[in-house]
Design a protein around this motif. Sequence first.
Motif, short mmCIF file in Angstrom:
data_model
loop_
_atom_site.label_atom_id
_atom_site.label_comp_id
_atom_site.label_asym_id
_atom_site.label_seq_id
_atom_site.Cartn_x
_atom_site.Cartn_y
_atom_site.Cartn_z
N ALA A 50 1.52 8.09 7.27
CA ALA A 50 0.11 7.73 7.10
C ALA A 50 0.06 6.68 5.99
O ALA A 50 0.67 6.86 4.94
N PHE A 51 -0.66 5.59 6.23
CA PHE A 51 -0.75 4.51 5.25
C PHE A 51 -2.11 4.50 4.57
O PHE A 51 -3.11 4.90 5.19
N GLU A 52 -2.11 3.99 3.37
CA GLU A 52 -3.34 3.89 2.59
C GLU A 52 -4.45 3.18 3.37
O GLU A 52 -5.62 3.57 3.31
N GLY A 53 -4.06 2.18 4.13
CA GLY A 53 -5.05 1.44 4.89
C GLY A 53 -5.59 2.18 6.10
O GLY A 53 -6.51 1.72 6.76
N GLY A 54 -4.97 3.34 6.43
CA GLY A 54 -5.51 4.15 7.50
C GLY A 54 -4.61 4.31 8.72
O GLY A 54 -4.78 5.25 9.49
N GLU A 55 -3.65 3.40 8.90
CA GLU A 55 -2.82 3.46 10.09
C GLU A 55 -1.78 4.58 10.03
O GLU A 55 -1.48 5.10 8.96
N VAL A 56 -1.25 4.92 11.21
CA VAL A 56 -0.19 5.92 11.33
C VAL A 56 0.99 5.31 12.12
O VAL A 56 0.82 4.33 12.84
N GLU A 114 0.82 -1.22 0.00
CA GLU A 114 0.00 0.00 0.00
C GLU A 114 0.86 1.27 0.00
O GLU A 114 2.05 1.24 0.26
N ARG A 115 0.20 2.38 -0.26
CA ARG A 115 0.89 3.67 -0.30
C ARG A 115 1.22 4.16 1.10
O ARG A 115 0.42 4.01 2.04
N ILE A 121 6.21 11.26 10.64
CA ILE A 121 5.06 10.42 10.98
C ILE A 121 4.44 9.94 9.68
O ILE A 121 4.14 10.76 8.79
N ARG A 123 2.82 7.69 3.15
CA ARG A 123 3.38 9.05 3.11
C ARG A 123 4.04 9.34 4.45
O ARG A 123 3.42 9.20 5.50
N GLU A 179 5.34 -1.79 3.04
CA GLU A 179 4.74 -2.54 4.13
C GLU A 179 4.17 -1.53 5.11
O GLU A 179 4.72 -0.44 5.27
N MET A 180 3.07 -1.85 5.76
CA MET A 180 2.51 -0.97 6.78
C MET A 180 3.09 -1.31 8.14
O MET A 180 3.20 -2.48 8.49
N TYR A 181 3.49 -0.29 8.88
CA TYR A 181 3.77 -0.41 10.32
C TYR A 181 2.80 0.53 11.01
O TYR A 181 2.67 1.70 10.60
#
Lengths: 259, 259, 259, 259
Positions: free
Chosen positions: B171-177, B125-126, B169, B128, B152-154
Amino acid sequence: MTLRVTVWGENVHEQTNDIVARLYPEGMHACIAEALNEDDAIEARTAILQDPEHGLSEDVLESTDVLTWWGHAAHGQVSDEIVDRVQKRVLEGMGLMVLHSGHYSKIFKRLMGTTCSLKWREAGERERLWVVNPGHPIVQGVGDYIELPHAEMYGEPFAVPNPDEVVFISAFEGGEVFRSGLTYKRGNGKVFYFRPGHETYPIYYDAKVRQVLRNAVHWLRPEGSRWVDSCPNVPPDQAPNPVEIKGESLHKPGEEGFR
Amino acid sequence: MTLRVTVWGENVHEQTNDIVARLYPEGMHACIAEALNEDDAIEARTAILQDPEHGLSEDVLESTDVLTWWGHAAHGQVSDEIVDRVQKRVLEGMGLMVLHSGHYSKIFKRLMGTTCSLKWREAGERERLWVVNPGHPIVQGVGDYIELPHAEMYGEPFAVPNPDEVVFISAFEGGEVFRSGLTYKRGNGKVFYFRPGHETYPIYYDAKVRQVLRNAVHWLRPEGSRWVDSCPNVPPDQAPNPVEIKGESLHKPGEEGFR
Amino acid sequence: MTLRVTVWGENVHEQTNDIVARLYPEGMHACIAEALNEDDAIEARTAILQDPEHGLSEDVLESTDVLTWWGHAAHGQVSDEIVDRVQKRVLEGMGLMVLHSGHYSKIFKRLMGTTCSLKWREAGERERLWVVNPGHPIVQGVGDYIELPHAEMYGEPFAVPNPDEVVFISAFEGGEVFRSGLTYKRGNGKVFYFRPGHETYPIYYDAKVRQVLRNAVHWLRPEGSRWVDSCPNVPPDQAPNPVEIKGESLHKPGEEGFR
Amino acid sequence: MTLRVTVWGENVHEQTNDIVARLYPEGMHACIAEALNEDDAIEARTAILQDPEHGLSEDVLESTDVLTWWGHAAHGQVSDEIVDRVQKRVLEGMGLMVLHSGHYSKIFKRLMGTTCSLKWREAGERERLWVVNPGHPIVQGVGDYIELPHAEMYGEPFAVPNPDEVVFISAFEGGEVFRSGLTYKRGNGKVFYFRPGHETYPIYYDAKVRQVLRNAVHWLRPEGSRWVDSCPNVPPDQAPNPVEIKGESLHKPGEEGFR
């Protein structure tokens, strides 16, 4: 609500040194527990190195709100498994008070990530612990400073990370200074390092030191909820904004515990 | 003055996974070193898990100003002796940059004193990475944020002590920070955790990520002098105000190395 | 022991804007106080800009354990004398919760020492406030995150000193992130900045936001004793080690109040 | 690259007190500037209270990398406009060294958010400033401690926020202790408080004190880029993920400067 405290003692000098045995016939841990139990809101029990699991079974730690730690001659004899267990409980929210030579304990070095070294001298010199924040809960009832007529000297540099708060700074007769009361937070647990307590002086009979021990236990009480550590995978369709898997991937989605 | 950097790579996925081998044919460490060597003031070499002493001999560390650390699949294979050695050098003043899944490395957990756990998801996923302090040396040249199309999301909670500074900080496409850029000081050494770098995406080819790697190496450079840890006894007659020994004492004055 | 809370409201938009008047017919302060008073251990009253002394007389502050602050359109109308008074009480130990656009209030800027600026956008977009420390007292009962369907966006960089703890980090629909829950200690007083609360959305009716407000009041309660600030002269003969005056001196010993 | 330093002096005692005039015939600021100019990498000039704009015009501050501040008798005569200007430059990245009685200056109190009070005594007693982190750039060349034969005493509690680092702790002949070297970061600027410097003693002629002044200027140098503060509106269509405006809104999208 009663605060359940476990007072951990190494209990080595008491068995091998006449001075210490005379000063603390029941052990230093017993003296510390007695000081704490003068407060009706505290229920302190003891645990020692020589107990099975050093007296720190899962059950004991589970029912401990605040743990106090005194060790000196036998840091190396504390099993790594018990250190892991104590660390886990601190991160979950249990308070930890590290006393005097406990600066070199495995658990304190583990939580600090540094060597925790310092300068030292044992000459029975005078120590004054100055209060740095007179409003802080930990220093209530001690006035401007605590004076101990005979103490071991600890001197800077104290090789610890910068603390959240410096509560006491000591000045010694010989001229050295030391950050003698330091607070940290690790996970959801609070940590307080408190310097006084050399085994060959009657430090833990001092009224102001005992007051600080009790104050600190209150300050160290768990707050909030237990932080249960995990490293969970969040599958793509369970993200707040569900995502499609893009491109190739090393792991299968939802695969647990790789990390 | 040239900054001497050692880029440490675990070098496992590159040998076992086709995607990673294709993305990083010389290994991720080689790609990171190449990014650093684009800066004339930096001289980066590499070391890998499979080298004798993991490539981190006393001599290598002695001549390293900044060490970067990437590991994922084989944290447990890093010998404790080498971790001790790296920790010692950080406390003395060597800079340390911990990358991505290095959050779970022995050396990072050692220096933090916490579990360093987090949430994760691998869906390409994206991401930023937003700049929290636009004046900070580490973020120069990246604008408001770094955008990575596939990562990868963390996610928070990231189980680390409160940092000295939060630099990025995410922000991931799936919503997490996630707090993706964190600074710490341990002893006289600076530590920078930088999140990006999953092995199955070409993260270390991204121009902005490479810029941050170079910026961070400069920021992590040793300053001041080497802090040589010791725990010295200061004899009573060598105190700034010489003291007389009072009362009985467990240790003999001047006795070295008890602690 | 009942916690005495004063909820301070600017009370301007409620008088001038139809949307706000409709959402908060008694004023935002009344809604916040109502949320707090759902907790039997809290006794919340209100004070507004338009009251004499802005409702913050010496007596009111004297009997306030925790003050909450919401302002937006009229920061400049708050008198400096009242700001001095509130600052003094915070340093003495009163808790302070600064809400939303209160980031630009005189009192918050005073306590932070920075501009407290940020990015912003008002488009009614979705906000999620992620919990950074799940064990923290302030986040109990909110789960992984708070989701607000419509909110003003605040984005990094947030120009504040590094906080003691980051409790919440927000992700906005538009892509920005923000440190939405921050703790500080100033003197003996605790400070909590909590982001949500734009006047044109019904934020303070959200159950989780209300839970955080109550949790935070408990966390902000005064601990220890009042720190009464002074800058006392300690005469030479009242030093712990009395000293002789050496050499010439600009001030006469014991002269009070020069500083 | 030459570091451009502006040494600000209040220059009041030098005009009104014989001792000070004798010790510092050109003014304390001149002595401090001279100490700095012994380092070829530093170019120090002076500015005084009595100059137009206190010598701190926009142009002067614009061309200042590090500002040092000594004041005592006339803090109240420093105009708020100049304090605003200095604060702005610190947040942008200019280093600031606050000396001795500058603890009570407007600019230091502004940046700290606290009263910055302390205990004091003027008896010409001995002070030792102990090094807390021997590897720190600021303490290079001073050994274990700096000894000043005659100094004003400053004692804890020092009413400042917890610093990023404690670099020096003083012990005074009379028994008190004080955190004499403290570092902070505000915005992108570094701040160093350094205690020594009472006007009636020849403190700024001391070789080690002069070494610390030079070391500190290097440590305080601006790093990264200027952080230009603003509070920008980010219109909905310029968000990273463009958003539609939902519902009613108090402000019109894109409206600048409301905050």
